[in-house]
Enzyme design. Structure first.
Site, PDB file in Angstrom:
ATOM      1  N   ASP A   1      18.984 -27.426  52.345  1.00 32.12           N
ATOM      2  CA  ASP A   1      19.664 -27.173  51.072  1.00 32.12           C
ATOM      3  C   ASP A   1      20.562 -28.379  50.787  1.00 32.12           C
ATOM      4  O   ASP A   1      21.656 -28.490  51.321  1.00 32.12           O
ATOM      5  CB  ASP A   1      20.493 -25.882  51.161  1.00 32.12           C
ATOM      6  CG  ASP A   1      21.261 -25.637  49.877  1.00 32.12           C
ATOM      7  OD1 ASP A   1      21.945 -24.596  49.788  1.00 32.12           O
ATOM      8  OD2 ASP A   1      21.192 -26.486  48.965  1.00 32.12           O
TER       9      ASP A   1
ATOM     10  N   LYS B   1      23.378 -29.772  41.092  1.00 32.51           N
ATOM     11  CA  LYS B   1      24.592 -30.570  40.867  1.00 32.51           C
ATOM     12  C   LYS B   1      24.293 -31.962  40.288  1.00 32.51           C
ATOM     13  O   LYS B   1      23.982 -32.123  39.104  1.00 32.51           O
ATOM     14  CB  LYS B   1      25.398 -30.636  42.169  1.00 32.51           C
ATOM     15  CG  LYS B   1      25.926 -29.263  42.631  1.00 32.51           C
ATOM     16  CD  LYS B   1      26.725 -29.352  43.906  1.00 32.51           C
ATOM     17  CE  LYS B   1      27.039 -27.994  44.480  1.00 32.51           C
ATOM     18  NZ  LYS B   1      28.181 -27.342  43.824  1.00 32.51           N
TER      19      LYS B   1
ATOM     20  N   TYR C   1      26.600 -21.872  52.476  1.00 30.30           N
ATOM     21  CA  TYR C   1      26.434 -21.161  51.208  1.00 30.30           C
ATOM     22  C   TYR C   1      25.242 -21.760  50.484  1.00 30.30           C
ATOM     23  O   TYR C   1      25.135 -22.988  50.351  1.00 30.30           O
ATOM     24  CB  TYR C   1      27.693 -21.301  50.351  1.00 30.30           C
ATOM     25  CG  TYR C   1      27.591 -20.650  48.985  1.00 30.30           C
ATOM     26  CD1 TYR C   1      27.531 -21.431  47.825  1.00 30.30           C
ATOM     27  CD2 TYR C   1      27.549 -19.270  48.830  1.00 30.30           C
ATOM     28  CE1 TYR C   1      27.447 -20.854  46.563  1.00 30.30           C
ATOM     29  CE2 TYR C   1      27.463 -18.679  47.572  1.00 30.30           C
ATOM     30  CZ  TYR C   1      27.418 -19.472  46.445  1.00 30.30           C
ATOM     31  OH  TYR C   1      27.305 -18.899  45.199  1.00 30.30           O
TER      32      TYR C   1
HETATM   33  P1  KE4 Z   1      24.786 -23.042  42.037  1.00 32.88           P
HETATM   34  O1  KE4 Z   1      23.965 -21.777  41.863  1.00 32.88           O
HETATM   35  O2  KE4 Z   1      26.283 -22.761  42.020  1.00 32.88           O
HETATM   36  O3  KE4 Z   1      24.379 -24.157  41.075  1.00 32.88           O
HETATM   37  O4  KE4 Z   1      24.437 -23.653  43.487  1.00 32.88           O
HETATM   38  C1  KE4 Z   1      24.605 -22.828  44.613  1.00 32.88           C
HETATM   39  C2  KE4 Z   1      24.742 -23.713  45.838  1.00 32.88           C
HETATM   40  C3  KE4 Z   1      23.653 -23.859  46.673  1.00 32.88           C
HETATM   41  N1  KE4 Z   1      23.712 -24.642  47.771  1.00 32.88           N
HETATM   42  C4  KE4 Z   1      24.847 -25.319  48.083  1.00 32.88           C
HETATM   43  C5  KE4 Z   1      24.871 -26.174  49.310  1.00 32.88           C
HETATM   44  C6  KE4 Z   1      25.988 -25.212  47.253  1.00 32.88           C
HETATM   45  O5  KE4 Z   1      27.123 -25.887  47.579  1.00 32.88           O
HETATM   46  C7  KE4 Z   1      25.945 -24.400  46.106  1.00 32.88           C
HETATM   47  C8  KE4 Z   1      27.138 -24.208  45.195  1.00 32.88           C
HETATM   48  N2  KE4 Z   1      28.341 -24.835  45.605  1.00 32.88           N
HETATM   49  C9  KE4 Z   1      29.570 -24.236  45.164  1.00 32.88           C
HETATM   50  C10 KE4 Z   1      30.739 -25.084  45.675  1.00 32.88           C
HETATM   51  N3  KE4 Z   1      30.948 -24.921  47.046  1.00 32.88           N
HETATM   52  C11 KE4 Z   1      29.625 -24.064  43.675  1.00 32.88           C
HETATM   53  C12 KE4 Z   1      30.996 -23.747  43.114  1.00 32.88           C
HETATM   54  C13 KE4 Z   1      31.031 -22.351  42.567  1.00 32.88           C
HETATM   55  O6  KE4 Z   1      30.462 -21.432  43.193  1.00 32.88           O
HETATM   56  O7  KE4 Z   1      31.683 -22.206  41.513  1.00 32.88           O
END
Ligand code: KE4
Length: 429
Positions: A239, A267, A144
């Site tokens: 990523d 994060k 993701y």
């Molecule tokens: P954000 O747009 O949510 O800040 O980041 C996206 C993203 C990009 N790359 C990786 C490897 C990520 O894990 C994420 C977001 N992680 C999720 C948890 N698995 C965020 C939690 C959520 O979607 O509420």
């Protein structure tokens, strides 16, 4: 556990917010509960609106590696609040942040701040496409990278590798530029590069997958992709939104000694405030506007409060022994869990890297999303609910990661181990 106030808030929230939450996983749907509404947090603990206290292993999905409300982060925010909240103009703190990230991840020549991990990956892919003049990208099933249209793509049917939309609203034409490969399957990637010569701009992956449970790269997988990218002129994007400063001080690229061309971050670098970043090779990053011709922008990029919270966090991570400590806490808990599961004769697989780990209830090794989908999600839901009843707050999905923090104490870990034992007894029962 009493949660009437959370339930009332959830009913009210659903009148104004889709699904009652501002991000789907928070809705607790895959664990069969209503979400808990949190009112405060400190250290390793979060407290919900019914005054239930939990040991927190979600940590806002990774950012809270120091624990909640770390003194250095709060002090930095308090100091900066009186100076202003946002200017829309450059600040010294943004230079400090870029220089600190570069000092911890030396492979990055330049860094651009954005406001989320999604923005970071979206921007990195645009830059890779602009730099190469190519349109296609390769991503991996189960990884993701945020919710940009062309990343919400699933593998096509059968052997087809052209992506198809994984959500309504994603045009097939967008998904069609995304090729889907299987994680840990280097031959699959090689096949795609041969099938689409000179068409692939970038390969993007989580160097340790944390969004399909935790899956580590097989020996040779990352190096093999690196070699393929070198040979084919493809931009390699790691990523590290989750793994950055989580699995080691220099992220997965330091841990596995594989250098990507671009890295995305998020994060932890915001210390809990909205933040993202991307960076990498100078010849690529110099194409980013206004230095170059590839456009990317953001009203709140490099926001002063996000910068000061992120700087305070990263400075704590630079303290000697930080990663040894968080790694040993993680290893202790994982080993205790393994021992309990072995004794209960429950089939499982666990993987842990630095301050993150994952648990699959499954009776086979897990190298890819296809493997992970065979795990027993019903058993995970029972396990999650039992742990919650015993005051342990885990990710409300079998396909997420569990995060340790510097604030988790020995007694927290022992309480977690004891709760785990009782929960597994219930799962077996
Ligand atoms: P954000 O747009 O949510 O800040 O980041 C996206 C993203 C990009 N790359 C990786 C490897 C990520 O894990 C994420 C977001 N992680 C999720 C948890 N698995 C965020 C939690 C959520 O979607 O509420």
């Amino acid at each position: 556990m009493q949660n009437s106030h959370s339930n009332l808030l959830f009913l009210r929230a659903q009148q104004s917010i889709p699904g009652g939450v501002n991000s789907p996983v928070r809705a607790f749907r895959s664990v069969g509960l209503n979400p808990l509404f949190i009112k405060s947090a400190a250290g390793s603990r979060i407290i919900d609106v019914d005054n239930n206290e939990f040991i927190d292993y979600v940590g806002s999905w990774g950012p809270m590696i120091l624990g909640h409300g770390h003194a250095a982060v709060l002090e930095a925010l308090r100091e900066n609040l009186d100076l202003g909240i946002s200017y829309g103009a450059p600040t010294e703190a943004e230079i400090d942040m870029a220089e600190l990230i570069k000092s911890m991840m030396p492979n990055l020549d330049m860094v651009r701040m954005v406001n989320s991990g999604t923005e970071a990956t979206m921007s990195a892919i645009r830059v890779a496409r602009g730099f190469t003049g190519r349109d296609k990208i390769i991503k991996f099933a189960g990884c993701y990278h945020g919710h940009a249209d062309y990343l919400l793509v699933k593998a096509g049917s059968g052997a087809a590798t052209l992506g198809s939309p994984d959500s309504p609203g994603v045009p097939a034409s967008f998904a069609g530029e995304t090729l889907i490969a299987e994680y840990n399957n280097l031959e699959n990637v090689r096949m795609l590069t041969e099938q689409y010569p000179d068409e692939i701009a970038a390969i993007i992956l989580e160097p340790v997958a944390g969004n399909m449970g935790v899956i580590t790269p097989k020996h040779g997988f990352l190096s093999g992709i690196r070699e393929l990218c070198d040979r084919e002129g493809i931009v390699l994007i790691f990523d590290e939104v989750m793994t950055g400063f989580r699995v080691s001080k220099g992220g997965a690229q330091e841990l596995y000694h594989i250098m990507p061309d671009l890295t995305t971050l998020g994060k932890i670098i915001g210390g809990g405030l909205p933040v993202g970043a991307y960076g990498g090779r100078l010849d690529i990053m110099q194409r980013v506007s206004p230095m170059g011709d590839i456009y990317q922008a953001g009203t709140l990029s490099g926001n002063p409060l996000a910068m000061c919270a992120g700087l305070a966090t990263l400075k704590e991570l630079n303290r000697p022994g930080f990663y040894e400590d968080i790694g040993s806490k993680t290893n202790w808990l994982v080993n205790e869990m393994r021992d309990i599961l072995d004794k209960a004769s429950i089939p499982f697989r666990m993987q842990s890297v630095g301050g993150m780990f994952g648990l699959f209830f499954i009776d086979q090794d897990v190298y890819s999303f296809t493997d992970a989908l065979n795990c027993n999600t019903d058993r995970y839901a029972i396990f999650f609910r039992e742990m919650l009843n015993q005051g342990i707050y885990l990710a409300p999905s079998a396909f997420e990661a569990t995060f340790m923090s510097a604030a988790h104490s020995e007694s927290d870990l022992e309480k977690t181990r004891n709760a785990f034992k009782k929960s597994i007894d219930k799962v077996v029962g």
